[in-house]
Design an enzyme around this catalytic site. Structure first.
Site, PDB file in Angstrom:
ATOM      1  N   ARG A  70       0.835  -1.190   0.000  1.00  0.00           N
ATOM      2  CA  ARG A  70       0.000   0.000   0.000  1.00  0.00           C
ATOM      3  C   ARG A  70       0.877   1.250   0.000  1.00  0.00           C
ATOM      4  NH1 ARG A  70      -1.856   0.895   4.327  1.00  0.00           N
ATOM      5  NH2 ARG A  70      -1.194  -0.912   5.539  1.00  0.00           N
ATOM      6  N   TYR A 113      -1.550  -3.556  -6.648  1.00  0.00           N
ATOM      7  CA  TYR A 113      -1.294  -4.369  -5.458  1.00  0.00           C
ATOM      8  C   TYR A 113      -2.309  -4.195  -4.325  1.00  0.00           C
ATOM      9  CZ  TYR A 113       1.429  -7.389  -2.526  1.00  0.00           C
ATOM     10  OH  TYR A 113       1.835  -8.467  -1.781  1.00  0.00           O
ATOM     11  N   HIS A 157     -10.532  -2.212  11.642  1.00  0.00           N
ATOM     12  CA  HIS A 157      -9.446  -3.080  11.164  1.00  0.00           C
ATOM     13  C   HIS A 157      -9.239  -4.184  12.203  1.00  0.00           C
ATOM     14  CE1 HIS A 157      -4.984  -3.234   9.605  1.00  0.00           C
ATOM     15  NE2 HIS A 157      -5.737  -4.120   8.991  1.00  0.00           N
ATOM     16  N   SER A 214      -1.331  -3.336  10.530  1.00  0.00           N
ATOM     17  CA  SER A 214      -0.980  -4.245   9.448  1.00  0.00           C
ATOM     18  C   SER A 214       0.268  -5.057   9.797  1.00  0.00           C
ATOM     19  CB  SER A 214      -0.721  -3.452   8.173  1.00  0.00           C
ATOM     20  OG  SER A 214      -1.878  -2.738   7.821  1.00  0.00           O
ATOM     21  N   CYS A 225       0.761  -7.272  12.065  1.00  0.00           N
ATOM     22  CA  CYS A 225       1.027  -7.407  13.499  1.00  0.00           C
ATOM     23  C   CYS A 225       0.300  -8.589  14.121  1.00  0.00           C
ATOM     24  CB  CYS A 225       0.669  -6.130  14.231  1.00  0.00           C
ATOM     25  SG  CYS A 225       1.800  -4.782  13.880  1.00  0.00           S
ATOM     26  N   ARG A 239       2.045 -12.196  -0.209  1.00  0.00           N
ATOM     27  CA  ARG A 239       0.748 -12.553   0.365  1.00  0.00           C
ATOM     28  C   ARG A 239       0.147 -13.788  -0.297  1.00  0.00           C
ATOM     29  NH1 ARG A 239      -1.646  -8.735   4.375  1.00  0.00           N
ATOM     30  NH2 ARG A 239      -0.043  -7.149   4.534  1.00  0.00           N
TER      31      ARG A 239
HETATM   32  P1  GTP Z   1      -2.358  -7.558   7.685  1.00  0.00           P
HETATM   33  O1  GTP Z   1      -2.889  -8.595   6.777  1.00  0.00           O
HETATM   34  O2  GTP Z   1      -1.274  -6.740   7.076  1.00  0.00           O
HETATM   35  O3  GTP Z   1      -3.410  -6.684   8.289  1.00  0.00           O
HETATM   36  O4  GTP Z   1      -1.544  -8.337   8.862  1.00  0.00           O
HETATM   37  P2  GTP Z   1      -1.997  -9.194  10.136  1.00  0.00           P
HETATM   38  O5  GTP Z   1      -2.298  -8.285  11.277  1.00  0.00           O
HETATM   39  O6  GTP Z   1      -3.065 -10.152   9.756  1.00  0.00           O
HETATM   40  O7  GTP Z   1      -0.658  -9.968  10.514  1.00  0.00           O
HETATM   41  P3  GTP Z   1      -0.283 -11.526  10.386  1.00  0.00           P
HETATM   42  O8  GTP Z   1      -1.127 -12.398  11.279  1.00  0.00           O
HETATM   43  O9  GTP Z   1      -0.254 -11.886   8.956  1.00  0.00           O
HETATM   44  O10 GTP Z   1       1.191 -11.532  10.978  1.00  0.00           O
HETATM   45  C1  GTP Z   1       2.229 -10.776  10.429  1.00  0.00           C
HETATM   46  C2  GTP Z   1       3.558 -11.306  10.856  1.00  0.00           C
HETATM   47  O11 GTP Z   1       3.637 -11.358  12.294  1.00  0.00           O
HETATM   48  C3  GTP Z   1       3.829 -12.721  10.367  1.00  0.00           C
HETATM   49  O12 GTP Z   1       5.150 -12.784   9.891  1.00  0.00           O
HETATM   50  C4  GTP Z   1       3.666 -13.571  11.600  1.00  0.00           C
HETATM   51  O13 GTP Z   1       4.476 -14.713  11.556  1.00  0.00           O
HETATM   52  C5  GTP Z   1       4.059 -12.634  12.749  1.00  0.00           C
HETATM   53  N1  GTP Z   1       3.321 -12.983  13.987  1.00  0.00           N
HETATM   54  C6  GTP Z   1       1.983 -13.181  14.114  1.00  0.00           C
HETATM   55  N2  GTP Z   1       1.639 -13.551  15.373  1.00  0.00           N
HETATM   56  C7  GTP Z   1       2.794 -13.578  16.083  1.00  0.00           C
HETATM   57  C8  GTP Z   1       3.115 -13.907  17.455  1.00  0.00           C
HETATM   58  O14 GTP Z   1       2.248 -14.236  18.281  1.00  0.00           O
HETATM   59  N3  GTP Z   1       4.426 -13.808  17.813  1.00  0.00           N
HETATM   60  C9  GTP Z   1       5.404 -13.444  16.923  1.00  0.00           C
HETATM   61  N4  GTP Z   1       6.652 -13.380  17.363  1.00  0.00           N
HETATM   62  N5  GTP Z   1       5.145 -13.157  15.626  1.00  0.00           N
HETATM   63  C10 GTP Z   1       3.869 -13.221  15.206  1.00  0.00           C
HETATM   64  C1  SPV Z   2      -3.012  -4.365   5.549  1.00  0.00           C
HETATM   65  O1  SPV Z   2      -2.042  -3.719   5.132  1.00  0.00           O
HETATM   66  O2  SPV Z   2      -3.543  -4.128   6.679  1.00  0.00           O
HETATM   67  C2  SPV Z   2      -3.562  -5.486   4.751  1.00  0.00           C
HETATM   68  C3  SPV Z   2      -3.034  -5.686   3.404  1.00  0.00           C
HETATM   69  O3  SPV Z   2      -4.459  -6.161   5.208  1.00  0.00           O
HETATM   70  S1  SPV Z   2      -3.715  -4.625   2.197  1.00  0.00           S
HETATM   71  O4  SPV Z   2      -4.874  -5.287   1.622  1.00  0.00           O
HETATM   72  O5  SPV Z   2      -2.710  -4.400   1.173  1.00  0.00           O
HETATM   73  O6  SPV Z   2      -4.155  -3.399   2.809  1.00  0.00           O
HETATM   74 MN    MN Z   3      -4.934  -5.556   7.341  1.00  0.00          MN
END
Ligand code: GTP
Ligand code: SPV
Ligand code: MN
Length: 653
Positions: free
Chosen positions: A117, A268, A297, A319, A321, A438
């Site tokens: 983004r 993207y 979110h 994002s 996290c 992704r």
């Molecule tokens: P968006 O799709 O961008 O909104 O991201 P999200 O909030 O869904 O994050 P996601 O669950 O995909 O995690 C992002 C990264 O954080 C990945 O590389 C995970 O492996 C890492 N991660 C997630 N949960 C944990 C955790 O409990 N501990 C640690 N150390 N890393 C984590």
């Molecule tokens: C984020 O960045 O929080 C996402 C990926 O979930 S995107 O769809 O690119 O915004």
């Molecule tokens: Mn997101």
């Protein structure tokens, strides 16, 4: 006359027969066609039934055809056959590579200049500036949304970027629903795009169907989503990886009053799948304020304890996290069960009984690949092994995927092609996958999808959780004293920057409510809206704050995370049930020592729960000046009161 007209179906079929692929239509064919049509200036409808569209949709398409000048219009119906036709074309063109190891999975590599983004080029357009952004302090650059005037937007988009932007390309018309089709909490959009990758992704991420036309009826309301990669033919810029785009000129504009989105230059994720951040967060948050609900979110999950009692939790993390990971958690504690309802966005509304009900407006997951593996998130790994589009991951020689974190899941010395197309193997310099690579897959095939995930009435939320990447000072979990304190904790949310947007480095950034990049209106008004939801007749969810990312002096995570996060959910559920296991601290209710189930873990209570006074003194000071500088006079009094109380408690620590 400069009108789109509906050609007779037989003419279209003739045209289809003459061309193996729709996109192969040349301008010569166009001229022939126009000749056949009696010389009217028009473009052919290459697929679908123009006459079946509602009148206001026809008008919307016609206006944008005049603006964008595509060579034809393709009305999507969301069917598998349609997807197969488009997929085959993309494979032949080289934009998609079939992943032989799995069922119906494809790899896509973007232009390396188009990988995330672009927050710096994202704007909200309203007549009145302060409807969109708060009154920042003089000399301060606002970070809570960017405003653009209608005149500037008209000039930048309608006059400068969009005229002729689809020349030589097909305009796809995508009817979609956010939320179950026809559901009371659902909303309809119609996306126009010149990129077939977007068509395939939208039909995974949203509900694309001809039924939308029936939902709309004669003149039903829909959100106008207009997207172009900004690469008309003849091309001005070299196409890299068969991924046309226009990174220098990316601009994403939202018109909340007109319920309209115009996005240019990028293919993207959130820049181009307009149902996601643009509609379901930025436009929807504004609709939600007007109508008295919330667009957030947040993931949504159901967690069932060994006694069979289920609670529903919504959690907002910035994002990358950990939302997808928490939403699909595989509990490390016996007897517990987590089921997923959504991993990114929640639409929530209080019902007549005063319960906050949440739906997931999306139909798929667009999840971060790196870090996902059979140990951290086996559910996600299983979910994306069929019907998935992977973007910017690495590929193994046997047609499988690879990204950082999968080292133990492939044969040693496996040959890998990186996301940049280079030959590579584990141990080599550099990365196989882009950090924001992704997987995009249907939610319905998630093995732990909740049976209520498409219930139009939503599920009743018991707890709201905020969290971010906080390497220092912030405990594993704590609870807000009450709703107002919880809203303040959300407003003070911070996190280390991630690869989901264009920021570089590991600086700690404010990301209030995990909504900084997704705010659709003045953040002060947004906090007031959250505050106003609190009514005595309502059952307000309890609010918590978590941090999976604290580091010790050796730079190691002090908490194992992932499946062990169930231990934190356990504590949260017990608090929702009113168990006496919390002790007040300066920043909120902390777990009583020993009240968190740490059986079988080797973790330090102190490292996870200590509150370094020096850290918190600086933190509240910094938060206070952030809110003053960025939200200024728009900051609700209830929030500044909460900050003042927190400051006083910290002073007395
Ligand atoms: P968006 O799709 O961008 O909104 O991201 P999200 O909030 O869904 O994050 P996601 O669950 O995909 O995690 C992002 C990264 O954080 C990945 O590389 C995970 O492996 C890492 N991660 C997630 N949960 C944990 C955790 O409990 N501990 C640690 N150390 N890393 C984590
Ligand atoms: C984020 O960045 O929080 C996402 C990926 O979930 S995107 O769809 O690119 O915004
Ligand atoms: Mn997101």
């Amino acid at each position: 006359m400069n009108e789109i007209i509906s050609p007779k179906m037989e003419t279209v079929n003739n045209m289809r027969n003459r061309h193996d692929s729709l996109a192969d239509l040349t301008s010569r064919d166009m001229e022939d066609f126009m000749e056949e049509m009696g010389g009217e200036i028009s473009v052919p409808v290459l697929n679908g039934d123009w006459d079946a569209l509602p009148a206001n949709v026809r008008k919307y398409i016609a206006e944008n055809v005049r603006l964008c000048r595509p060579k034809g219009v393709f009305i999507c119906d969301g069917s598998d056959e349609e997807a197969e036709e488009i997929t085959e074309k993309m494979v032949n063109r080289g934009l998609l590579t079939k992943l032989d190891k799995y069922e119906n999975c494809y790899l896509c590599r973007t232009d390396p200049a188009d990988v995330a983004r672009v927050e710096g080029r994202t704007f909200i357009v309203t007549k009145e500036k302060f409807e969109t952004v708060p009154h920042v302090q003089e000399g301060v650059k606002g970070i809570l949304g960017q405003w653009m005037s209608p005149e500037d937007a008209e000039r930048e988009m309608v006059q400068d970027r969009f005229p002729g932007c689809m020349k030589g390309r097909v305009m796809y018309v995508i009817p979609f629903s956010m939320g179950p089709v026809g559901g009371a909490l659902s909303k309809v959009g119609v996306q126009l795009t010149d990129f077939n990758y977007v068509v395939l992704s939208m039909r995974i991420m949203t509900r694309v169907s001809s039924k939308i036309w029936d939902v709309l009826g004669e003149n039903g309301e829909f959100v106008q989503c207009i997207h172009s990669i900004g690469a008309p033919r003849p091309l001005q810029r070299k196409v890299i990886n068969h991924w046309p785009c226009n990174p220098e000129r990316i601009m994403i504009t939202h018109f909340p009053d007109q319920r309209k989105i115009m996005s240019y230059g990028s293919g993207y994720g959130g820049n181009s799948l307009l149902g996601k951040k643009c509609f379901a967060l930025r436009i929807a948050s504004r609709i939600a304020k007007d109508e008295g609900w919330l667009a957030e979110h947040m993931l949504i999950l159901g967690v069932t304890n060994p006694q069979g009692e289920e609670k529903f939790i919504a959690a907002a993390f910035p994002s990358a996290c950990g939302k997808t990971n928490l939403a699909m958690l595989t509990p490390s504690l016996p007897g517990w069960k987590v089921r997923c309802l959504g991993d990114d966005i929640a639409w929530m509304r209080f019902d007549d009984e005063g319960r906050l009900r949440a739906i997931n407006p999306e139909a798929g997951f667009f999840g971060v690949a790196p870090g996902t593996n059979k140990k951290t998130n086996p559910v996600a790994m299983e979910t994306c092994m069929k019907n998935t589009i992977f973007t910017n991951v690495g590929m193994t020689a046997d047609g499988g995927v690879f990204w950082e974190g999968m080292e133990k899941e492939i044969e040693r010395e496996q040959k890998i092609t990186t996301w940049l197309g280079d030959q590579w193997k584990v141990g080599d310099k550099g990365k196989a996958a882009h950090p924001n690579s992704r997987f995009c897959c249907p939610a319905s095939q998630c093995p732990i999808i909740h049976d209520k995930w498409e219930d139009p009435a939503g599920v009743p939320i018991d707890a709201i959780v905020f969290g971010g990447r906080r390497p220092e000072g912030v405990p594993l979990v704590f609870e807000a004293f009450d709703w107002e304190h919880g809203v303040m904790l959300g407003a003070a949310l911070k996190s280390e920057a991630t690869a989901a947007a264009e920021f570089k480095g590991k600086q700690i950034m404010h990301d209030p409510m995990a909504m900084r990049p997704f705010m659709g209106y003045n953040f002060g008004d947004y906090l007031q809206h959250w505050s106003d939801l609190n009514k005595p007749e309502r059952q307000m969810p309890k609010i918590f704050h978590v941090n999976w990312f604290r580091l010790n002096d050796n730079g190691k995570f002090v908490w194992p995370g992932f499946g062990d996060n169930i231990r934190v959910l356990d504590w949260i559920c017990r608090r929702v049930n009113g168990e006496d296991i919390a002790v007040p601290s300066a920043i909120g209710q902390l777990p009583v020592e020993g009240s968190l189930n740490l059986k079988g873990l080797n973790v330090s209570w102190e490292e996870n729960f200590s509150l370094p006074k020096k850290y918190w003194v600086e933190d509240i000071e910094e938060t206070k000046s952030f809110l003053q500088a960025q939200v200024g006079c728009d900051l609700p009094l209830t929030i500044s009161d909460e900050v003042a109380k927190q400051e006083e408690r910290i002073r007395l620590m």
